[in-house]
Design a protein around this motif. Structure first.
Motif, PDB file in Angstrom:
ATOM      1  N   LEU A 117       0.825  -1.206   0.000  1.00  0.00           N
ATOM      2  CA  LEU A 117       0.000   0.000   0.000  1.00  0.00           C
ATOM      3  C   LEU A 117       0.858   1.254   0.000  1.00  0.00           C
ATOM      4  O   LEU A 117       0.516   2.261  -0.642  1.00  0.00           O
ATOM      5  N   ILE A 118       1.964   1.201   0.728  1.00  0.00           N
ATOM      6  CA  ILE A 118       2.858   2.362   0.802  1.00  0.00           C
ATOM      7  C   ILE A 118       3.375   2.745  -0.571  1.00  0.00           C
ATOM      8  O   ILE A 118       3.613   3.924  -0.869  1.00  0.00           O
ATOM      9  N   ALA A 119       3.571   1.765  -1.443  1.00  0.00           N
ATOM     10  CA  ALA A 119       4.043   2.051  -2.799  1.00  0.00           C
ATOM     11  C   ALA A 119       3.046   2.893  -3.583  1.00  0.00           C
ATOM     12  O   ALA A 119       3.403   3.495  -4.592  1.00  0.00           O
ATOM     13  N   GLN A 120       1.808   2.958  -3.105  1.00  0.00           N
ATOM     14  CA  GLN A 120       0.801   3.831  -3.714  1.00  0.00           C
ATOM     15  C   GLN A 120       0.619   5.116  -2.907  1.00  0.00           C
ATOM     16  O   GLN A 120      -0.232   5.929  -3.241  1.00  0.00           O
ATOM     17  N   ASP A 201      16.918  12.620  -9.895  1.00  0.00           N
ATOM     18  CA  ASP A 201      16.290  12.259  -8.630  1.00  0.00           C
ATOM     19  C   ASP A 201      17.179  11.249  -7.897  1.00  0.00           C
ATOM     20  O   ASP A 201      17.949  10.507  -8.504  1.00  0.00           O
ATOM     21  N   VAL A 202      17.047  11.244  -6.572  1.00  0.00           N
ATOM     22  CA  VAL A 202      17.909  10.416  -5.733  1.00  0.00           C
ATOM     23  C   VAL A 202      17.194   9.124  -5.352  1.00  0.00           C
ATOM     24  O   VAL A 202      15.984   9.120  -5.092  1.00  0.00           O
ATOM     25  N   VAL A 203      17.945   8.030  -5.318  1.00  0.00           N
ATOM     26  CA  VAL A 203      17.405   6.736  -4.899  1.00  0.00           C
ATOM     27  C   VAL A 203      17.924   6.415  -3.503  1.00  0.00           C
ATOM     28  O   VAL A 203      19.135   6.284  -3.294  1.00  0.00           O
ATOM     29  N   LEU A 204      17.006   6.320  -2.537  1.00  0.00           N
ATOM     30  CA  LEU A 204      17.353   5.947  -1.172  1.00  0.00           C
ATOM     31  C   LEU A 204      16.986   4.477  -0.948  1.00  0.00           C
ATOM     32  O   LEU A 204      15.938   4.009  -1.408  1.00  0.00           O
ATOM     33  N   GLY A 205      17.844   3.766  -0.238  1.00  0.00           N
ATOM     34  CA  GLY A 205      17.566   2.381   0.122  1.00  0.00           C
ATOM     35  C   GLY A 205      17.314   2.266   1.611  1.00  0.00           C
ATOM     36  O   GLY A 205      18.123   2.740   2.416  1.00  0.00           O
ATOM     37  N   ILE A 206      16.178   1.677   1.989  1.00  0.00           N
ATOM     38  CA  ILE A 206      15.830   1.494   3.394  1.00  0.00           C
ATOM     39  C   ILE A 206      16.080   0.022   3.729  1.00  0.00           C
ATOM     40  O   ILE A 206      15.575  -0.884   3.055  1.00  0.00           O
ATOM     41  N   ALA A 207      16.881  -0.212   4.763  1.00  0.00           N
ATOM     42  CA  ALA A 207      17.367  -1.564   5.063  1.00  0.00           C
ATOM     43  C   ALA A 207      16.243  -2.528   5.387  1.00  0.00           C
ATOM     44  O   ALA A 207      15.220  -2.160   5.986  1.00  0.00           O
ATOM     45  N   GLY A 265       8.594  15.903  -1.481  1.00  0.00           N
ATOM     46  CA  GLY A 265       9.645  15.503  -2.403  1.00  0.00           C
ATOM     47  C   GLY A 265       9.690  14.027  -2.739  1.00  0.00           C
ATOM     48  O   GLY A 265      10.406  13.627  -3.663  1.00  0.00           O
ATOM     49  N   VAL A 266       8.940  13.200  -2.014  1.00  0.00           N
ATOM     50  CA  VAL A 266       8.930  11.763  -2.320  1.00  0.00           C
ATOM     51  C   VAL A 266       8.131  11.534  -3.600  1.00  0.00           C
ATOM     52  O   VAL A 266       6.984  11.963  -3.721  1.00  0.00           O
ATOM     53  N   LYS A 267       8.752  10.848  -4.562  1.00  0.00           N
ATOM     54  CA  LYS A 267       8.095  10.583  -5.836  1.00  0.00           C
ATOM     55  C   LYS A 267       7.636   9.138  -5.982  1.00  0.00           C
ATOM     56  O   LYS A 267       6.718   8.855  -6.754  1.00  0.00           O
ATOM     57  N   ALA A 268       8.284   8.226  -5.273  1.00  0.00           N
ATOM     58  CA  ALA A 268       7.900   6.814  -5.394  1.00  0.00           C
ATOM     59  C   ALA A 268       8.501   6.005  -4.264  1.00  0.00           C
ATOM     60  O   ALA A 268       9.559   6.347  -3.728  1.00  0.00           O
ATOM     61  N   MET A 328      12.935  -1.552   1.082  1.00  0.00           N
ATOM     62  CA  MET A 328      12.094  -0.535   0.453  1.00  0.00           C
ATOM     63  C   MET A 328      13.006   0.493  -0.200  1.00  0.00           C
ATOM     64  O   MET A 328      14.032   0.889   0.371  1.00  0.00           O
ATOM     65  N   VAL A 329      12.653   0.914  -1.406  1.00  0.00           N
ATOM     66  CA  VAL A 329      13.391   1.948  -2.124  1.00  0.00           C
ATOM     67  C   VAL A 329      12.523   3.193  -2.185  1.00  0.00           C
ATOM     68  O   VAL A 329      11.310   3.111  -2.407  1.00  0.00           O
ATOM     69  N   CYS A 330      13.144   4.329  -1.970  1.00  0.00           N
ATOM     70  CA  CYS A 330      12.451   5.620  -2.045  1.00  0.00           C
ATOM     71  C   CYS A 330      13.118   6.471  -3.120  1.00  0.00           C
ATOM     72  O   CYS A 330      14.336   6.668  -3.098  1.00  0.00           O
ATOM     73  N   ILE A 331      12.337   6.972  -4.059  1.00  0.00           N
ATOM     74  CA  ILE A 331      12.842   7.906  -5.065  1.00  0.00           C
ATOM     75  C   ILE A 331      12.354   9.296  -4.678  1.00  0.00           C
ATOM     76  O   ILE A 331      11.152   9.515  -4.479  1.00  0.00           O
TER      77      ILE A 331
END
Length: 383
Positions: A117-120, A201-207, A265-268, A328-331
């Motif tokens: 759901l978070i991905a939406q 855009d920056v790609v963040l990785g959440i462990a 600023g979160v896009k995805a 989880m990846v955050c763009i």
């Protein structure tokens, strides 16, 4: 929750209508067929106090009716869209059964649904579970449901109902399966992924917390090859038994990611499940856009090198099967990357900047991962 009145007698056993029952044979009950309605009722009563610990605004009716009732107006959304997701735990359940450790798979069940759901960009509102087994018993299923309730609390959604099916003949004694279903809401103008994801855009990785809930058919094959018992110390973590380490529950990212969205600023978000980084990130990218990742920027948990080493699994096969340390990846917009990172860390997440968004030519790889072999070798040394 209710005991499912499953058909138990096949057509070949149905007597001729003209043949009356032998009056000398004993009368049959549902319990004789393997279904204990009294135990089902006890189970429902045991779940009710667990469900109460998950309550949130919007709940109209509690556990025990024919359906769960939820009032969306009470949640405060102005122009909401509903988002639904369903999933299961897969063959991780076989590890729980063989290790006789059932307290965390309920968390996995909730996590696999609400993280999608978070991905939406949606907030989970309510959750329902389906549990099927040959024989319902207090152990292990009270523990299973405690895990479901804990997962709902972590996600901020209510356990509003579900189904418990006791089906002798369908499952082997001691086996069970679960499925989950969740509904969330998001304002119409806040749906993710945003269409403006672009180069820079920056790609963040959440462990991740470990293997999460994907690839366990392969995990079980590796364990079988290793000869290590689930009750023995984990070769990659001497502080835990192997079963306990492999059953580390899937991390629930709901509250941290919802907080990150509010920063702006979160896009995805991309939930990294089966298919790994290589196949899940493209699901949120527009055409002509890819990502360039640097594997040296995050730590690969020692469970993964152990699986690869014992199983002789190629690095790229690992990357296509498991999350390899990123759950989880955050763009995010470059200008907001530091603020979003700070908010995620404030909520207890381990976050790394693992790459950037790029423009790609038609037919090019959507996800390019540099330094994967070297990162894997580094992780193996630490295992």
């Amino acid at each position: 929750m209710s005991v499912n009145l499953t058909r138990l007698v096949g057509p070949e056993r149905i007597p001729e209508i003209s043949s009356p029952r032998d009056t000398n044979s004993p009368s049959l009950s549902y319990r004789d067929a393997g279904v204990d309605i009294d135990e089902g009722d006890r189970f429902v009563q045991a779940i009710k106090p667990l469900a109460k610990t998950t309550m949130r605004p919007g709940v109209v009716a509690g556990i025990g009716g024919f359906g769960g009732v939820f009032d969306l107006k009470q949640t405060g959304y102005k122009d909401p869209l509903l988002v639904a997701s369903t999933d299961g735990v897969g063959t991780k359940l076989k590890v729980a059964i063989e290790a006789e450790l059932h307290g965390t798979v309920g968390i996995d069940l909730v996590a696999m649904c609400v993280n999608d759901l978070i991905a939406q960009g949606a907030e989970p509102l309510f959750f329902l579970d389906y549990l099927a087994t040959a024989k319902l018993a207090a152990k292990p299923f009270d523990d299973v449901m405690k895990g479901v309730a804990e997962g709902c609390r972590q996600a901020g959604c209510v356990l509003i109902g579900g189904e418990t099916a006791e089906m002798p003949g369908m499952y082997a004694r001691g086996d069970y399966d679960m499925a989950g279903f969740t509904v969330g809401a998001v304002e119409r103008d806040a749906v993710l992924p945003r269409p403006d994801i672009n180069a820079g855009d920056v790609v963040l990785g959440i462990a991740s917390s470990g293997v999460h809930s994907n690839g366990y058919s392969l995990v079980r094959k590796v364990v079988e090859r290793s000869g290590v018992a689930y009750a023995a110390s984990a070769p990659f973590d001497a502080s835990r038994k192997l079963g306990e380490a492999l059953l580390a529950p899937t991390k629930i990212y709901v509250k941290s990611c919802l907080a990150a969205i509010k920063v702006g600023g979160v896009k995805a978000f991309a939930h990294i499940t089966g298919g790994g980084l290589i196949e899940n990130i493209p699901r949120v990218l527009p055409d002509g856009i890819g990502v360039a990742l640097d594997a040296s920027k995050w730590d690969i948990p020692p469970v993964f090198p152990w699986l690869a080493d014992i199983g002789g699994i190629d690095v790229h096969e690992m990357a296509r099967t498991f999350n390899c340390g990123i759950g989880m990846v955050c763009i995010v917009e470059a200008a907001k990357a530091d603020a979003v990172t700070a908010m995620l860390r404030q909520h207890g997440e381990t976050v790394s900047t693992i790459g950037t968004v790029t423009k790609i030519a038609e037919g090019a790889e959507r996800v390019a991962v540099a330094g994967l072999e070297a990162a894997w070798a580094r992780g193996k040394k630490h295992a």
